[in-house]
Scaffold this active site. Structure first.
Site, PDB file in Angstrom:
ATOM      1  N   SER A 254      -8.732  25.454 -12.691  1.00 25.05           N
ATOM      2  CA  SER A 254      -9.320  24.710 -11.588  1.00 25.05           C
ATOM      3  C   SER A 254      -8.328  23.693 -11.019  1.00 25.05           C
ATOM      4  CB  SER A 254     -10.609  24.056 -12.100  1.00 25.05           C
ATOM      5  OG  SER A 254     -11.482  23.838 -11.035  1.00 25.05           O
ATOM      6  N   LYS A 258      -4.280  24.296 -10.150  1.00 24.93           N
ATOM      7  CA  LYS A 258      -3.429  23.875  -9.019  1.00 24.93           C
ATOM      8  C   LYS A 258      -2.202  23.177  -9.611  1.00 24.93           C
ATOM      9  CE  LYS A 258      -7.763  22.244  -6.763  1.00 24.93           C
ATOM     10  NZ  LYS A 258      -8.496  23.386  -6.351  1.00 24.93           N
ATOM     11  N   TRP A 345     -16.371  29.571  -4.250  1.00 28.06           N
ATOM     12  CA  TRP A 345     -15.821  28.313  -3.732  1.00 28.06           C
ATOM     13  C   TRP A 345     -14.283  28.354  -3.745  1.00 28.06           C
ATOM     14  CZ3 TRP A 345     -17.004  24.500  -0.820  1.00 28.06           C
ATOM     15  CH2 TRP A 345     -16.488  23.214  -0.979  1.00 28.06           C
ATOM     16  N   HIS A 395     -16.974  30.085 -12.736  1.00 32.17           N
ATOM     17  CA  HIS A 395     -15.807  29.210 -12.783  1.00 32.17           C
ATOM     18  C   HIS A 395     -15.650  28.675 -14.216  1.00 32.17           C
ATOM     19  CE1 HIS A 395     -13.056  26.417 -10.767  1.00 32.17           C
ATOM     20  NE2 HIS A 395     -13.620  25.408 -11.408  1.00 32.17           N
TER      21      HIS A 395
HETATM   22  C1  GTR Z   1     -14.172  21.243  -7.410  1.00 28.93           C
HETATM   23  C2  GTR Z   1     -13.087  21.282  -6.378  1.00 28.93           C
HETATM   24  C3  GTR Z   1     -12.186  22.442  -6.669  1.00 28.93           C
HETATM   25  C4  GTR Z   1     -11.826  22.569  -8.138  1.00 28.93           C
HETATM   26  C5  GTR Z   1     -12.871  22.064  -9.093  1.00 28.93           C
HETATM   27  C6  GTR Z   1     -12.405  21.653 -10.475  1.00 28.93           C
HETATM   28  O1  GTR Z   1     -15.148  20.351  -7.178  1.00 28.93           O
HETATM   29  O2  GTR Z   1     -13.668  21.366  -5.120  1.00 28.93           O
HETATM   30  O3  GTR Z   1     -11.059  22.402  -5.826  1.00 28.93           O
HETATM   31  O4  GTR Z   1     -10.605  22.001  -8.400  1.00 28.93           O
HETATM   32  O5  GTR Z   1     -13.531  20.960  -8.619  1.00 28.93           O
HETATM   33  O6  GTR Z   1     -11.298  21.202 -10.692  1.00 28.93           O
HETATM   34  O7  GTR Z   1     -13.223  21.764 -11.373  1.00 28.93           O
END
Ligand code: GTR
Length: 418
Positions: A254, A258, A345, A395
């Site tokens: 997540s 990045k 997402w 996720h």
């Molecule tokens: C979300 C965000 C994503 C992702 C995620 C995370 O809310 O919009 O870009 O990075 O968090 O890190 O769990």
């Protein structure tokens, strides 16, 4: 991160404040876009050989990401002190050696630091390859073990970590399976490097390295700070004779996915890079209007990127880069991008397309790039030098993901006869 109701509520409030339209999840409504060509230089010349890529175009793209997306990191600085705070030679029932190491951020012995937790296969006769990645809740969350130092750093939600949270993220860190396959695993808490909230860059390593009034539009954000921390972890691993430091893979999930991509792009010592469900600002193409957008991410998380990135809110076509070029910066080193079906997402198709479109650079440098033209079927792994899968589910980081990363590392990172 689990998308808890609270987290969704917070983000929803912020989106409302930014008056962002509802996220698009309809493939037929993704407007047409044109990706910048990684192999065409700013002066319009075409890159046709590896030297021009390495000496001209690659530095140019790296600078574009520093200037417009993640921000300029501070240099590594002089060699830091490390304190080995514990070594347990019979961890995991004798199968592992567990080390805890403090990496000091300043010369002050009692100053700020990051805690690295390392498990090594006990049976190893020579230095082992390793995975390194940051965790979301503290090192104590990856294993239910009272001997792991309970984090005292800032935690999401503002409350300190509790004894009950030991092992709470264990499903994402299958330590026993990793050491059984002959790898070491090293992790540190991202909050040790930079607490994940917007305080105007006063806390964490930002505040340690520069005065706030000296910040510029291209000064580093939190993702760059976390990536910097991963490089400092690698500095330590290079000094550890039990680690094969030529074979250290960086991975993250997540926002930390990045981070692992930016760490792998900006620090070429990482031998292999893994992005797990990294989405917008990670592996997903910015120009594809699907799921999270540049405006949404900059509004919900104003501290993640440099200020210049905000210029591209609702204006992605003006970006001189897109995320396929971030992956291209990793070439020719192996990179794996993983998506999940329910993680819309993060735009799984956008993640696949970025990975695939980094292929021209990988091919120029003599690798097989990505061995798939179209998105593979669900749970089907593509294990070429640019690897990819979209697995069933949400996720998260699952056993399927980890099995794949180890298979991928066996294939691409490990010396035969280890
Ligand atoms: C979300 C965000 C994503 C992702 C995620 C995370 O809310 O919009 O870009 O990075 O968090 O890190 O769990």
């Amino acid at each position: 991160m689990k998308r808890t109701a609270a987290a969704i509520a917070v983000s929803t409030t912020l989106w409302a404040a930014c008056e962002c339209p509802a996220a698009n999840y309809d493939e037929s409504k993704v407007p047409k876009y044109t990706l910048p060509d990684p192999l065409v230089c700013a002066d319009g010349s075409k890159v046709t050989d590896a030297d021009t890529w390495r000496n001209k175009r690659r530095p140019e793209i790296l600078k574009l990401f520093e200037t417009h997306v993640y921000g300029r990191s501070q240099p590594a600085g002089k060699r830091r002190d490390y304190e080995i705070t514990s070594i347990d030679k019979s961890a995991l029932g004798g199968k592992a050696i567990r080390k805890q190491v403090s990496i000091l951020f300043t010369e002050k012995k009692d100053g700020p630091r990051m805690h690295l937790l390392i498990y090594l296969p006990a049976a190893a006769k020579k230095p082992v390859p390793a995975f390194v990645g940051l965790n979301f809740r503290g090192n104590h969350s990856i294993q239910n073990d009272p001997d792991i130092k309970l984090s005292t750093a800032w935690q999401r939600g503002g409350k300190p970590a509790t004894e009950q949270s030991r092992g709470s993220a264990a499903s994402r860190w299958p330590v026993d399976k990793i050491v059984a396959r002959g790898y070491a695993i090293a992790t540190a808490y991202y909050g040790d490097i930079d607490p994940d909230f917007h305080d105007g860059f006063k806390n964490g390593v930002h505040g340690l390295h520069e005065n706030i009034q000296d910040r510029k539009n291209d000064s580093w954000g939190s993702i760059a700070a976390w990536a910097w921390g991963l490089s400092r972890a690698l500095d330590y691993l290079e000094t550890d004779s039990q680690i094969d430091h030529q074979r250290v893979a960086v991975l993250g999930h997540s926002r930390l996915g990045k981070t692992s991509l930016w760490a792998g792009a900006s620090d070429q010592r990482f031998a292999l890079v893994i992005s797990n469900n990294s989405g917008c600002g990670g592996a997903a193409l910015n120009r594809r209007a699907f799921g999270e957008t540049v405006k949404r991410i900059n509004t919900s998380f104003p501290h993640w990127f440099c200020d210049n990135f905000k210029k591209f809110n609702d204006n992605e076509a003006a970006l001189p880069v897109d995320q396929h070029m971030l992956i291209a910066l990793i070439a020719p080193r192996p990179v794996y991008v993983a998506s999940a079906v329910e993680d819309r997402w993060a735009d799984p198709r956008g993640e696949f397309l970025a990975a695939k479109n980094a292929g021209s650079v990988y091919r120029l440098l003599g690798t097989d790039a990505m061995a798939a033209e179209e998105m593979p079927e669900i749970n089907k792994r593509v294990l070429s030098t640019i690897g990819y899968h979209i697995r069933q589910g949400k996720h998260d980081v699952t056993d399927f993901d980890w099995q794949t990363y180890m298979d991928f590392a066996d294939k691409h990172m490990v010396t035969p006869g280890r």
